[in-house]
Design an enzyme around this catalytic site. Sequence first.
Site, PDB file in Angstrom:
ATOM      1  N   GLU A   5     -73.318  33.704 -51.134  1.00  0.00           N
ATOM      2  CA  GLU A   5     -74.109  34.068 -52.308  1.00  0.00           C
ATOM      3  C   GLU A   5     -73.280  34.834 -53.334  1.00  0.00           C
ATOM      4  O   GLU A   5     -73.401  34.600 -54.544  1.00  0.00           O
ATOM      5  CB  GLU A   5     -75.298  34.921 -51.891  1.00  0.00           C
TER       6      GLU A   5
ATOM      7  N   GLU B  52     -76.719  41.987 -41.665  1.00  0.00           N
ATOM      8  CA  GLU B  52     -78.036  41.953 -41.047  1.00  0.00           C
ATOM      9  C   GLU B  52     -78.340  43.262 -40.319  1.00  0.00           C
ATOM     10  O   GLU B  52     -77.472  44.124 -40.151  1.00  0.00           O
ATOM     11  CB  GLU B  52     -78.130  40.800 -40.045  1.00  0.00           C
TER      12      GLU B  52
ATOM     13  N   GLN C 136     -70.769  24.654 -40.223  1.00  0.00           N
ATOM     14  CA  GLN C 136     -72.234  24.672 -40.230  1.00  0.00           C
ATOM     15  C   GLN C 136     -72.804  23.540 -41.086  1.00  0.00           C
ATOM     16  O   GLN C 136     -73.767  22.873 -40.689  1.00  0.00           O
ATOM     17  CB  GLN C 136     -72.730  26.024 -40.749  1.00  0.00           C
TER      18      GLN C 136
ATOM     19  N   ASP D  66     -73.500  38.614 -38.524  1.00  0.00           N
ATOM     20  CA  ASP D  66     -73.529  37.294 -37.903  1.00  0.00           C
ATOM     21  C   ASP D  66     -72.525  36.404 -38.633  1.00  0.00           C
ATOM     22  O   ASP D  66     -72.865  35.712 -39.595  1.00  0.00           O
ATOM     23  CB  ASP D  66     -74.940  36.705 -37.971  1.00  0.00           C
TER      24      ASP D  66
ATOM     25  N   ASP E 212     -81.666  34.736 -34.193  1.00  0.00           N
ATOM     26  CA  ASP E 212     -81.362  35.141 -35.564  1.00  0.00           C
ATOM     27  C   ASP E 212     -82.406  34.546 -36.501  1.00  0.00           C
ATOM     28  O   ASP E 212     -82.718  33.353 -36.413  1.00  0.00           O
ATOM     29  CB  ASP E 212     -79.965  34.667 -35.966  1.00  0.00           C
TER      30      ASP E 212
ATOM     31  N   THR F 291     -70.822  37.360 -33.047  1.00  0.00           N
ATOM     32  CA  THR F 291     -71.821  38.184 -33.732  1.00  0.00           C
ATOM     33  C   THR F 291     -71.462  39.629 -33.410  1.00  0.00           C
ATOM     34  O   THR F 291     -71.425  40.012 -32.238  1.00  0.00           O
ATOM     35  CB  THR F 291     -73.237  37.887 -33.250  1.00  0.00           C
TER      36      THR F 291
ATOM     37  N   GLU G 194     -72.560  37.726 -42.617  1.00  0.00           N
ATOM     38  CA  GLU G 194     -73.970  37.902 -42.947  1.00  0.00           C
ATOM     39  C   GLU G 194     -74.358  39.322 -42.586  1.00  0.00           C
ATOM     40  O   GLU G 194     -74.307  39.718 -41.416  1.00  0.00           O
ATOM     41  CB  GLU G 194     -74.845  36.899 -42.194  1.00  0.00           C
TER      42      GLU G 194
ATOM     43  N   ARG H 177     -69.072  28.355 -42.716  1.00  0.00           N
ATOM     44  CA  ARG H 177     -69.971  27.566 -43.570  1.00  0.00           C
ATOM     45  C   ARG H 177     -69.615  26.075 -43.567  1.00  0.00           C
ATOM     46  O   ARG H 177     -70.513  25.231 -43.671  1.00  0.00           O
ATOM     47  CB  ARG H 177     -69.932  28.104 -45.002  1.00  0.00           C
TER      48      ARG H 177
ATOM     49  N   LYS I   5     -71.981  29.193 -35.923  1.00  0.00           N
ATOM     50  CA  LYS I   5     -72.510  30.541 -35.754  1.00  0.00           C
ATOM     51  C   LYS I   5     -72.160  31.169 -34.411  1.00  0.00           C
ATOM     52  O   LYS I   5     -72.149  32.390 -34.278  1.00  0.00           O
ATOM     53  CB  LYS I   5     -74.046  30.506 -35.861  1.00  0.00           C
TER      54      LYS I   5
ATOM     55  N   HIS J 122     -82.332  35.827 -50.206  1.00  0.00           N
ATOM     56  CA  HIS J 122     -81.278  35.037 -49.573  1.00  0.00           C
ATOM     57  C   HIS J 122     -81.687  33.569 -49.467  1.00  0.00           C
ATOM     58  O   HIS J 122     -80.911  32.666 -49.804  1.00  0.00           O
ATOM     59  CB  HIS J 122     -80.972  35.605 -48.190  1.00  0.00           C
TER      60      HIS J 122
END
Length: 408
Positions: free
Chosen positions: A352, A193, A232, A225, A117, A249, A191, A229, A245, A124
Site C-alpha cells: 500500500e 498487525e 502469493q 505477517d 490471520d 510470522t 504486514e 507478494r 505467507k 487495507h
Amino acid sequence: MPPFDVPEGDPFGPHNLPYGVFSPTGSDERTVGVRLGDHVLDAGAAARALGSPYASLLARPSLGPLLAAGRTAWSDVRRALTAWVTVPAHRETVGPLMRPLSEVTLHLPFEVADYVDFYASENHARNVGRIFRPDAEDSLTPNWKHLPIGYHGRSGTVVVSGTDVVRPQGQRKAPTDPAPVFGPSVRLDIEAEVGFVVGVPSRLGRPVGLSGFREHVFGLCLLNDWSARDIQAWEYVPLGPFLGKSFATSVSAWITPLDALEEARVAPPERTHPLLPYLDDTREEPAGYDLRISVAVNGHVVSRPPFSTMYWTAAQQLAHMTVNGASLRTGDLYGSGTVSGPAERERGSLLELTWNGRDPLELPDGKRTFLEDGDVVTLTAWAPGPDGTRVGLGEVTGRVAPAVDTAG
C-alpha cells in the site's frame, strides 16, 4: 537506576507488566518473566519466595500453564505481581530476582497451537481492491462487510522478535510472462498487525460468542505477517494464501494482558451493513482497542497505522472463527490482519505504501518498493493507560536474510 525506580512516563511501569519468557545470558533455563522498565522479574522465583499459590503456573519455561488457568487466575496473578513490584515491604525479596534486559535472552513466550490471520481493516481491504481490481465497481469483495475474512496459517513458522527472516523462494509469474519461474521472492513485504493469544480452550462443537472473548483471550502482542507478494499473487486462486505467507510470522517477546488495556478500549467504526446475530456487537461492551503502531525500515519510520480504525474487532473474529464449532486450544494465535488508516502514511504494508511498487519510499539509505536483503523492519506500539500513562506493547523486529542457495 534501581529496578523499582521506573522513570515517570515509562510505558513499562507497574501499570503494564507484560509477560514473556527469558533465560539469563549463558544459561539454557527458561522461565516466565514480567517486564518492569528495563528489567525483567523472574516471576516464578518471586512467587516461590513470597509463598504464592500460583508459583506452579509461573515457574515454567512457557506461558502455557498460566494461559490455560483462566480469568480468575490471570486477575489474581496480576494483582500479586503489581504488589510485588510496588509495595516497599517486598523489595528485599524481589529486588535480587530482577535482571536487566541486557543480561537476558527473550524467547517465544508460548507454544503456538493454531494460527489464523484475518483481514479486518477496511482501509487495507479497499486499498488492495483498488490496486488489484481498479475497474471494479466496489473495491471490497461482496462478503467483506458481512463476516471477518481469514485464513489458517502455519503455526510452526511463528518466530519471536529478533529472528532473521530468510527470503522465501517459490513460483512466481507476472501477467505478461509466458510461464512461471522459480526463485527468491522479489516482492517481499510486511504486514503490521496485532496478534491475540488464546488462553482457555473451548469444546469442539461449542461456538464462543462475543461475550466469551475476555474469558478465552489472555492478551495481545505485535505481529508482523511477512508476505511474498509475487508468490502469493500466482498461487492464491482459488484457495488463498499458502507459500507466500507460511515462511515466517514474527511476534513480540512480550504478551500484554487484556487487563492492562482497559483504558484503551474504544468502540469500533460505525457498521454500514446489518450483521447476523452472532456478530452483532451493538449491545456488547466496546471491543476495539486504541493502539498506536509505528513501522520503521532500517530505523526510519515510514508509517503509523492506527488500530482503532479496524472494522472487525477481535471479539467478532473469535466468534466467527468458532461459529462452525471449531474448538480453541491454549496457545492459539490469531492476527488482526494488516492495520491501515485512511491517510497515506498510516498504511501497514509496503504494497500500500508504494502502491504496488509504483511510488517508491524515499529512505535515508535509498529508495524502496519492497524489502531488500539486510533490511530491518521494526514494529512498535503503545496504548493509552490509566492517569495519562502509556502502555508499551514492546516491539517486533526482523532482518531480511538472503535466500538459501538451492543450486545443485
